[in-house]
Write an enzyme that holds these catalytic residues in place. Sequence first.
Site, PDB file in Angstrom:
ATOM      1  N   LYS A 149       0.762  -1.233   0.110  1.00  0.00           N
ATOM      2  CA  LYS A 149       0.037  -0.081   0.037  1.00  0.00           C
ATOM      3  C   LYS A 149       0.748   1.387   0.094  1.00  0.00           C
ATOM      4  CE  LYS A 149      -3.976  -2.171   0.548  1.00  0.00           C
ATOM      5  NZ  LYS A 149      -5.126  -2.059  -0.336  1.00  0.00           N
ATOM      6  N   HIS A 197     -10.574  -8.246  -7.662  1.00  0.00           N
ATOM      7  CA  HIS A 197     -10.411  -7.819  -6.040  1.00  0.00           C
ATOM      8  C   HIS A 197     -10.812  -8.872  -5.118  1.00  0.00           C
ATOM      9  CE1 HIS A 197     -11.705  -5.366  -2.463  1.00  0.00           C
ATOM     10  NE2 HIS A 197     -10.405  -5.308  -2.520  1.00  0.00           N
TER      11      HIS A 197
END
Length: 396
Positions: free
Chosen positions: A197, A328
């Site tokens: 991230k 996802h």
Amino acid sequence: MFDPDRRTIPAQPPKAGFVAGPSKLDAIRSVTLSLVYLPLARPISDAKVLTGRQKPLTQVAFLFCEIVSEAGHSGLGFSYSKRAGGPALYAHACELADNLIGEDPNDTARIWDKLCWAGASVGRSGIATQAIAAIDICLWDLKAKRAGLPLAKLLGAHRDSVACYNTSGGFLSSSVEEIRAAIDHSIAAGIGGIKIKVGQPDPMIDLRRLDAVTSHIDGRVPLMVDANQQWDRTTALRFGRLVEPLNLEWIEEPLDAYDAEGHAALARELATPIATGEMLASADEHMALIRADAVDFIQPDAPRVGGITPFLRICTHAEAKRMRLAPHFAMEIHLHLAAAYAHEPWVEHFDWLAPLFNEQLDIKDGRMIVPARPGLGCSLTGKARDWTVETRSFGA
């Protein structure tokens, strides 16, 4: 497998003379819906938390659907919501469930349209489609089980395994040392890619963390980054240009999920591929990305877009544009769908859902293996039953 002419909005009610009805031998007999809260081992933070837009994630709400036919065939499907929306998913699914009784479970497309019309006043996106998703996925699981085939084979598989990457070890709530340890664990387990991230208020912190991770991976596997929609167009372009020498597999969600124009401009400017789509909650919203050539990797989430039926519609158009696919979350579903996609895809490895299912997916040489079990190949654990906070049955 895919029908390129399939519309992305519900069909009109059948014209006079059309007879739609269940097989006399195998109509839907009962539907059971359950709201389950999966606790996470530790609070999870991404860029949305660090920018103050959300709180750390501590649990995930799941809507499970179980359907049994008159002949005794059964299916299991689920959708989910993070931070908010779980009770709403469950409530809307309960409003729709009676519409299923007596239907032929083979008629997945027609049933999807019927359910969408039954809840038309709440729209064709968001809670509406995510509630339908659990039912639709359940029907596809039932159909594949009745055929005695893994779902990927029922759809028409292009491959028996899919390249997989890990995300769950790369959150911003983890230190660089923890991320390094998670990387080593993932690679040792046979996982073929790592995603971390980014998207912090100070992009220079992201760059320092990325530099440390890149050095640690040392080219062993591909690396992706995910900004979780936290950049404006200027920041995304500057960051993208700075990291181009790293040869990243993709930059994910650099901009607001609905900014198709901005993603398209970024895709034209950068050599690094652009990926997005996970937060969109309908097939139509993905069409905006596809029409704009806004992504190199499209990332639909079947539980969010309304299930497998609309997911396949998205794939029809993405295939025609030769876009890559990287669904996802929910690898238990998306492994099958990715295996049936024409162009070589990725599937996201998340170990969060492991306590919910008796069966676990096998990984070897960087790829996740499509299970030979019929349907999705999943059954609920006793823990999943223990974490159930509401359940309701319809029909017999």
